[in-house]
Motif scaffolding. Structure first.
Motif, PDB file in Angstrom:
ATOM      1  N   ALA A 169       0.954  -1.253  -0.134  1.00 60.98           N
ATOM      2  CA  ALA A 169      -0.156  -0.209  -0.121  1.00 60.98           C
ATOM      3  C   ALA A 169       0.799   1.166   0.044  1.00 60.98           C
ATOM      4  O   ALA A 169       0.339   2.372  -0.408  1.00 60.98           O
ATOM      5  N   THR A 170       2.094   1.169   0.484  1.00 60.60           N
ATOM      6  CA  THR A 170       3.098   2.279   0.355  1.00 60.60           C
ATOM      7  C   THR A 170       3.860   2.516  -0.796  1.00 60.60           C
ATOM      8  O   THR A 170       4.424   3.205  -0.972  1.00 60.60           O
ATOM      9  N   GLY A 171       3.694   1.256  -1.660  1.00 60.40           N
ATOM     10  CA  GLY A 171       4.403   1.464  -2.911  1.00 60.40           C
ATOM     11  C   GLY A 171       5.612   0.862  -2.915  1.00 60.40           C
ATOM     12  O   GLY A 171       6.417   0.763  -3.854  1.00 60.40           O
ATOM     13  N   LYS A 172       5.956   0.162  -1.443  1.00 59.54           N
ATOM     14  CA  LYS A 172       7.219  -0.426  -1.410  1.00 59.54           C
ATOM     15  C   LYS A 172       7.324  -2.025  -2.189  1.00 59.54           C
ATOM     16  O   LYS A 172       6.472  -2.684  -2.230  1.00 59.54           O
ATOM     17  N   PRO A 173       8.322  -2.077  -3.125  1.00 59.70           N
ATOM     18  CA  PRO A 173       8.346  -3.333  -4.023  1.00 59.70           C
ATOM     19  C   PRO A 173       8.239  -4.385  -3.194  1.00 59.70           C
ATOM     20  O   PRO A 173       9.083  -4.587  -1.917  1.00 59.70           O
ATOM     21  N   GLY A 174       7.871  -5.596  -3.673  1.00 61.27           N
ATOM     22  CA  GLY A 174       7.643  -6.919  -3.069  1.00 61.27           C
ATOM     23  C   GLY A 174       8.541  -7.961  -3.960  1.00 61.27           C
ATOM     24  O   GLY A 174       9.564  -7.740  -4.616  1.00 61.27           O
ATOM     25  N   MET A 175       7.699  -9.024  -4.204  1.00 60.19           N
ATOM     26  CA  MET A 175       8.130 -10.109  -5.113  1.00 60.19           C
ATOM     27  C   MET A 175       8.076  -9.685  -6.536  1.00 60.19           C
ATOM     28  O   MET A 175       7.325  -8.800  -6.901  1.00 60.19           O
ATOM     29  N   ALA A 203      19.764  -7.700  -9.621  1.00 55.85           N
ATOM     30  CA  ALA A 203      19.014  -6.619 -10.337  1.00 55.85           C
ATOM     31  C   ALA A 203      17.886  -6.379  -9.583  1.00 55.85           C
ATOM     32  O   ALA A 203      17.494  -5.020  -9.170  1.00 55.85           O
ATOM     33  N   PHE A 204      16.914  -7.378  -9.282  1.00 53.48           N
ATOM     34  CA  PHE A 204      15.775  -7.221  -8.438  1.00 53.48           C
ATOM     35  C   PHE A 204      15.833  -6.701  -7.171  1.00 53.48           C
ATOM     36  O   PHE A 204      15.339  -5.746  -6.660  1.00 53.48           O
ATOM     37  N   TRP A 205      16.855  -7.074  -6.192  1.00 53.55           N
ATOM     38  CA  TRP A 205      17.236  -6.487  -5.182  1.00 53.55           C
ATOM     39  C   TRP A 205      17.779  -5.256  -5.084  1.00 53.55           C
ATOM     40  O   TRP A 205      17.377  -4.322  -4.298  1.00 53.55           O
ATOM     41  N   LEU A 206      18.775  -4.966  -6.062  1.00 52.27           N
ATOM     42  CA  LEU A 206      19.245  -3.587  -6.194  1.00 52.27           C
ATOM     43  C   LEU A 206      18.265  -2.611  -6.370  1.00 52.27           C
ATOM     44  O   LEU A 206      18.127  -1.295  -6.071  1.00 52.27           O
ATOM     45  N   SER A 207      17.213  -2.884  -7.325  1.00 53.20           N
ATOM     46  CA  SER A 207      16.124  -1.858  -7.719  1.00 53.20           C
ATOM     47  C   SER A 207      15.207  -1.646  -6.317  1.00 53.20           C
ATOM     48  O   SER A 207      14.819  -0.512  -6.220  1.00 53.20           O
ATOM     49  N   SER A 208      15.038  -2.673  -5.428  1.00 55.44           N
ATOM     50  CA  SER A 208      14.191  -2.449  -4.411  1.00 55.44           C
ATOM     51  C   SER A 208      14.737  -1.850  -3.083  1.00 55.44           C
ATOM     52  O   SER A 208      14.260  -1.218  -2.322  1.00 55.44           O
ATOM     53  N   SER A 209      16.268  -1.968  -3.174  1.00 53.96           N
ATOM     54  CA  SER A 209      16.971  -1.538  -1.986  1.00 53.96           C
ATOM     55  C   SER A 209      17.249   0.032  -2.183  1.00 53.96           C
ATOM     56  O   SER A 209      17.741   0.693  -1.138  1.00 53.96           O
ATOM     57  N   GLY A 210      17.045   0.621  -3.420  1.00 58.67           N
ATOM     58  CA  GLY A 210      17.741   1.907  -3.689  1.00 58.67           C
ATOM     59  C   GLY A 210      19.204   2.020  -3.636  1.00 58.67           C
ATOM     60  O   GLY A 210      19.884   3.046  -3.503  1.00 58.67           O
ATOM     61  N   ALA A 211      19.905   0.887  -3.618  1.00 54.76           N
ATOM     62  CA  ALA A 211      21.246   0.859  -3.584  1.00 54.76           C
ATOM     63  C   ALA A 211      22.185   0.597  -5.009  1.00 54.76           C
ATOM     64  O   ALA A 211      23.149   0.249  -5.318  1.00 54.76           O
ATOM     65  N   GLY A 237       8.488 -16.433  -9.240  1.00 57.22           N
ATOM     66  CA  GLY A 237       8.428 -15.254  -8.389  1.00 57.22           C
ATOM     67  C   GLY A 237       9.932 -15.282  -7.751  1.00 57.22           C
ATOM     68  O   GLY A 237      10.299 -16.447  -7.234  1.00 57.22           O
ATOM     69  N   VAL A 238      10.198 -13.990  -7.427  1.00 56.96           N
ATOM     70  CA  VAL A 238      11.829 -14.062  -6.520  1.00 56.96           C
ATOM     71  C   VAL A 238      11.538 -12.942  -5.732  1.00 56.96           C
ATOM     72  O   VAL A 238      11.115 -11.873  -5.876  1.00 56.96           O
ATOM     73  N   THR A 239      11.794 -13.479  -4.730  1.00 55.38           N
ATOM     74  CA  THR A 239      12.097 -12.377  -3.228  1.00 55.38           C
ATOM     75  C   THR A 239      13.565 -12.262  -3.020  1.00 55.38           C
ATOM     76  O   THR A 239      13.825 -13.230  -2.556  1.00 55.38           O
ATOM     77  N   PRO A 240      14.063 -11.237  -3.588  1.00 52.32           N
ATOM     78  CA  PRO A 240      15.535 -11.039  -3.560  1.00 52.32           C
ATOM     79  C   PRO A 240      16.266 -10.633  -2.285  1.00 52.32           C
ATOM     80  O   PRO A 240      15.537  -9.903  -1.518  1.00 52.32           O
ATOM     81  N   LEU A 256      12.329 -18.827  -4.335  1.00 52.53           N
ATOM     82  CA  LEU A 256      11.768 -19.003  -5.847  1.00 52.53           C
ATOM     83  C   LEU A 256      10.512 -19.335  -5.564  1.00 52.53           C
ATOM     84  O   LEU A 256      10.036 -20.359  -4.672  1.00 52.53           O
ATOM     85  N   TYR A 257       9.410 -19.009  -6.171  1.00 50.64           N
ATOM     86  CA  TYR A 257       7.924 -19.427  -5.910  1.00 50.64           C
ATOM     87  C   TYR A 257       7.399 -19.468  -7.276  1.00 50.64           C
ATOM     88  O   TYR A 257       7.795 -18.803  -8.418  1.00 50.64           O
ATOM     89  N   ASP A 258       6.360 -20.324  -7.439  1.00 53.41           N
ATOM     90  CA  ASP A 258       5.382 -20.478  -8.485  1.00 53.41           C
ATOM     91  C   ASP A 258       4.115 -19.892  -7.727  1.00 53.41           C
ATOM     92  O   ASP A 258       4.163 -19.478  -6.646  1.00 53.41           O
ATOM     93  N   ARG A 259       3.121 -19.915  -8.650  1.00 53.18           N
ATOM     94  CA  ARG A 259       1.544 -19.478  -8.032  1.00 53.18           C
ATOM     95  C   ARG A 259       1.069 -20.225  -7.024  1.00 53.18           C
ATOM     96  O   ARG A 259       0.088 -19.913  -6.250  1.00 53.18           O
TER      97      ARG A 259
END
Length: 276
Positions: A169-175, A203-211, A237-240, A256-259
């Motif tokens: 809800a705050t716009g923070k990225p997740g999976m 790349a997924f982690w760097l984009s969500s961390s702001g680093a 799905g990836v939670t990095p 790693l996830y599937d649905r």
């Protein structure tokens, strides 16, 4: 494979595999390329892992449990050869090794994979609870496109890799979710599907961390995947997560996830290198 006439973006809409082979070497088309030099890392890892899985299917070895692929040097957008060796073949499990070479015989990449034949275990029960919090009832295709999934103008792998992201809800990225819009290989491969998603964990982690390091690249020199079951469906799905240090060393990983829930984990070794 490069041709005298440049590929068009319309070619991304075809159902043809990215790598083809007709009794000889693997032929990558232009969409196997990375945004910079050579082939995309996830395409290379998927080819190596998929070639081992194809061999395992022919040998009746069962389901892949884990695989690791080393990126030894950039892979050219040119014919490539895979050489498969059986390292061990037992009653329940087997191990294969794959060398990916260019036409001159230079080793581009090396991988190994473990396969197992499922066997019923009457009277047993799961020893650990399997997380199902991400049992996804929705369709990842309805999520916003990954904000950092920029696609350079020249034809490359990112044009046929669809990447989407969950946000709270705050716009923070997740999976992050991804799927291939064209098959990587001319046969179905669970490992190829997983590797094309897992390779993007950094790349997924760097984009969500702001680093995201503006002046540095962060190539991974390897990528590993470990799974407890075969994934279902085309979306992964990836939670990095990652740890990158001023020494230029680092590691990224992800669940790693599937649905339907958790499938396994990925891990890779990163090195930071100055750009420009």
């Amino acid at each position: 494979m490069n041709s005298s006439a440049p590929a068009t973006h319309a070619a991304a809409e075809t159902g043809a595999p990215i790598f083809t082979r007709e009794g000889g070497p693997w032929l990558p088309d232009d969409y196997a390329a990375g945004p910079f030099r050579g082939l995309y890392g996830g395409a290379v890892a998927g080819l190596v892992a998929g070639a081992m899985e194809e061999h395992a299917v022919s040998e009746g070895w069962g389901t892949p449990l884990s695989a690791t692929v080393l990126m030894l040097r950039p892979a050219p957008v040119a014919p490539l050869v895979t050489e498969i060796t059986t390292l061990q073949a037992g009653r329940r499990n087997a191990v294969a090794e794959c060398l990916l070479k260019d036409e001159a015989g230079k080793i581009i990449s090396k991988g190994h994979a473990i396969f197992v034949k499922p066997d019923a275990m009457p009277g047993t029960r799961p020893l650990t609870a399997i997380p199902t919090a991400t049992n996804w009832a929705g369709d990842p295709a309805t999520l916003p496109l990954w904000a950092n999934g920029k696609r350079p103008e020249h034809v490359n792998f990112l044009h046929i890799l669809e990447m989407r992201e969950e946000r709270d809800a705050t716009g923070k990225p997740g999976m992050r979710w991804s799927r291939m819009t064209r098959p990587l290989l001319p046969f179905a491969s669970l490992l190829a599907t997983l590797f094309t998603a897992a390779d993007n964990a950094s790349a997924f982690w760097l984009s969500s961390s702001g680093a995201w390091p503006a002046n540095f690249g962060f190539p991974n020199v390897d990528v590993s995947v470990h799974v407890s079951r075969a994934p279902q469906g085309e979306w992964i799905g990836v939670t990095p997560d990652a740890q990158l240090h001023e020494t230029g060393m680092g590691m990224s990983e992800g669940a790693l996830y599937d649905r339907t829930g958790l499938v396994g984990r990925t891990c890779q070794t990163n090195i930071l290198v100055p750009r420009g």
